[in-house]
Design a protein around this motif. Structure first.
Motif, short mmCIF file in Angstrom:
data_model
loop_
_atom_site.label_atom_id
_atom_site.label_comp_id
_atom_site.label_asym_id
_atom_site.label_seq_id
_atom_site.Cartn_x
_atom_site.Cartn_y
_atom_site.Cartn_z
N THR A 224 0.82 -1.20 0.00
CA THR A 224 0.00 0.00 0.00
C THR A 224 0.86 1.25 0.00
O THR A 224 0.42 2.31 0.38
CB THR A 224 -0.91 0.02 1.23
OG1 THR A 224 -0.10 -0.08 2.39
CG2 THR A 224 -1.89 -1.13 1.20
N GLY A 225 2.11 1.16 -0.40
CA GLY A 225 3.00 2.31 -0.41
C GLY A 225 2.49 3.38 -1.35
O GLY A 225 2.08 3.13 -2.46
N SER A 226 2.54 4.64 -0.89
CA SER A 226 2.10 5.74 -1.73
C SER A 226 3.18 6.09 -2.73
O SER A 226 4.36 5.91 -2.49
CB SER A 226 1.78 6.96 -0.87
OG SER A 226 2.92 7.34 -0.15
N LEU B 260 5.60 12.25 1.24
CA LEU B 260 7.04 12.23 1.48
C LEU B 260 7.47 11.19 2.51
O LEU B 260 8.57 10.65 2.42
CB LEU B 260 7.48 13.63 1.95
CG LEU B 260 8.96 13.93 2.08
CD1 LEU B 260 9.66 13.78 0.74
CD2 LEU B 260 9.17 15.35 2.62
N PHE B 261 6.59 10.88 3.48
CA PHE B 261 7.01 10.05 4.59
C PHE B 261 6.23 8.74 4.68
O PHE B 261 5.08 8.66 4.25
CB PHE B 261 6.86 10.83 5.91
CG PHE B 261 7.67 12.09 5.95
CD1 PHE B 261 9.04 12.07 5.85
CD2 PHE B 261 7.04 13.32 6.05
CE1 PHE B 261 9.79 13.23 5.87
CE2 PHE B 261 7.77 14.50 6.08
CZ PHE B 261 9.15 14.46 5.99
N VAL B 262 6.86 7.73 5.28
CA VAL B 262 6.25 6.42 5.47
C VAL B 262 4.97 6.54 6.28
O VAL B 262 4.01 5.77 6.10
CB VAL B 262 7.25 5.47 6.17
CG1 VAL B 262 6.58 4.14 6.51
CG2 VAL B 262 8.47 5.25 5.31
N GLU C 44 9.02 13.09 11.34
CA GLU C 44 9.85 11.97 10.88
C GLU C 44 11.16 12.44 10.26
O GLU C 44 12.23 11.91 10.55
CB GLU C 44 9.06 11.13 9.87
CG GLU C 44 9.80 9.90 9.35
CD GLU C 44 9.00 9.14 8.31
OE1 GLU C 44 9.62 8.49 7.44
OE2 GLU C 44 7.75 9.18 8.36
N GLY C 45 11.08 13.46 9.41
CA GLY C 45 12.28 13.94 8.72
C GLY C 45 13.31 14.52 9.67
O GLY C 45 14.52 14.22 9.56
N THR C 46 12.88 15.36 10.62
CA THR C 46 13.83 15.94 11.56
C THR C 46 14.39 14.88 12.50
O THR C 46 15.57 14.93 12.87
CB THR C 46 13.17 17.06 12.38
OG1 THR C 46 11.97 16.58 13.00
CG2 THR C 46 12.82 18.26 11.50
N THR C 47 13.57 13.90 12.87
CA THR C 47 14.06 12.83 13.75
C THR C 47 15.12 12.00 13.04
O THR C 47 16.17 11.69 13.62
CB THR C 47 12.89 11.93 14.19
OG1 THR C 47 11.88 12.73 14.82
CG2 THR C 47 13.36 10.88 15.19
N THR D 267 6.91 7.74 13.33
CA THR D 267 7.69 6.51 13.33
C THR D 267 7.97 6.04 11.90
O THR D 267 7.27 6.40 10.96
CB THR D 267 6.93 5.39 14.07
OG1 THR D 267 5.71 5.11 13.37
CG2 THR D 267 6.61 5.79 15.49
N SER D 268 9.00 5.24 11.77
CA SER D 268 9.34 4.59 10.51
C SER D 268 10.25 3.42 10.84
O SER D 268 10.70 3.27 11.99
CB SER D 268 10.07 5.56 9.56
OG SER D 268 11.37 5.86 10.06
#
Length: 347
Positions: free
Chosen positions: A28-30, A67-69, A246-249, A271-272
């Protein structure tokens, strides 16, 4: 400093829906460009409806970006909720989380193609509020703040409360006080501001704690890494860092891992798979999970109810968060929230 305590917020409604929906597997990945998707069950319902001459009901789903999971999991929850009701999902998003103009264009395109309700996470409410007010279909906001006159309800984590819980956690890890920093993504986003303020206000109210920032990096990994390096060089007395997405983490963890800094309390938001690994490795003390599967599921359930004529909605429907640390990351309930798609084989 690295001692862990179990910090789990209540996630009653979300966990219940997860147990009902199960941990179904599937791709189901975008896409990194605007795209639409539906589950196999949704496709079967659509085919059956077509055979019966029935109108296929469709919910438009717009994330802040692809952009993110995080948004893959939102999409999975949305697809499952739609399939249960015989609906389909028209999923489209921009490739950055700052493209308000792009989101507006997606809304316009969806109205042309035809949807029965819209669930949107707006990156810039000012770019879409007027358009949403003019729509002839009901609108549900999720993980954002929109004009109440433009929507029927908002489904979201209480971001201020979640970030305040993070501050309480880091203060327990550092009872002697000290200086902490906040690395943020982009200024002006209401949700991001709530995350910043929840953490900063809670620290400011406690004696002996100082908070610097927020330092904005647009959520970019390289910019965040550079900012983290600067913070470590310029603040020898720094006790910890809170990252708001998520990106900054991810960007901060790369530097902390490379520097081998085990003396800092590092806490992130979202989370990712890579962030889970950072917790396993002891680089990341913890992270806020918004239960993105539950967020997508809940938002679409409300959109379906609105499409079917319901008008009495609460102003705010809270999607419960979880503070994930090394203390609870192996718990079955936490694993189900972290990996609702069932592809990471977490244990």
């Amino acid at each position: 400093m690295k001692s862990m305590k179990k910090w789990v917020a209540l996630f009653m409604a979300a966990a219940m829906m997860l147990s009902l929906a199960g941990c179904a597997s599937g791709d189901t990945g975008s896409e990194t460009t605007a795209a639409s998707d539906q589950t196999a069950a949704g496709a079967q319902e659509t085919e059956a409806a077509a055979d019966n001459g029935e109108k296929t009901m469709t919910i438009g789903l717009i994330p802040q970006s692809t952009l993110f999971v995080f948004y893959d999991y939102v999409q999975k929850g949305a697809n499952d909720a739609a399939a249960e009701a015989g609906y389909t999902i028209n999923y489209q998003g921009t490739t950055t989380d700052t493209d308000g103009t792009g989101q507006r264009k997606i809304v316009e395109d969806m109205m042309v193609s035809g949807i029965d309700a819209l669930a949107i996470s707006a990156t810039n409410p000012d770019a879409v509020n007027d358009l949403l007010k003019s729509l002839e279909v009901p609108v549900v906001a999720w993980d954002c703040t929109l004009d109440p006159d433009a929507i029927v309800t908002t489904v979201s984590v209480d971001h201020y409360k979640a970030s305040a819980a993070v501050a309480e956690y880091v203060m327990e890890q550092c009872p002697e006080g000290g200086k902490f920093a906040v690395i943020s993504t982009n200024a002006g986003n209401a949700v991001i501001q709530q995350r910043e303020q929840g953490f900063m206000d809670t620290l400011a109210a406690a004696e002996g704690y100082e908070c610097i920032g927020p330092f904005y990096t647009d959520g970019d990994l390289e910019k965040t890494a550079n900012t983290t390096q600067d913070l470590l060089m310029e603040n020898e007395d720094l006790k910890g860092i809170f990252m708001v997405n998520e990106g900054t983490t991810e960007g901060a963890c790369q530097v902390i891992a490379n520097e081998g800094r085990e003396d800092l309390v590092i806490f992130g938001y979202d989370t990712s798979e890579s962030l889970i690994q950072y917790v396993y490795d002891g680089v990341l003390d913890g992270m806020v999970s918004q239960n993105p599967y539950g967020l997508g599921y809940n938002a679409v359930k409300q959109a379906i109810a609105a499409a079917e004529g319901q008008t009495d909605f609460p102003e705010f429907i809270e999607n419960e968060y979880v503070l994930v640390t090394s203390d609870n990351i192996h718990d079955p309930d936490i694993i189900q929230i972290l990996d609702p798609i069932g592809t990471m084989n977490l244990e």
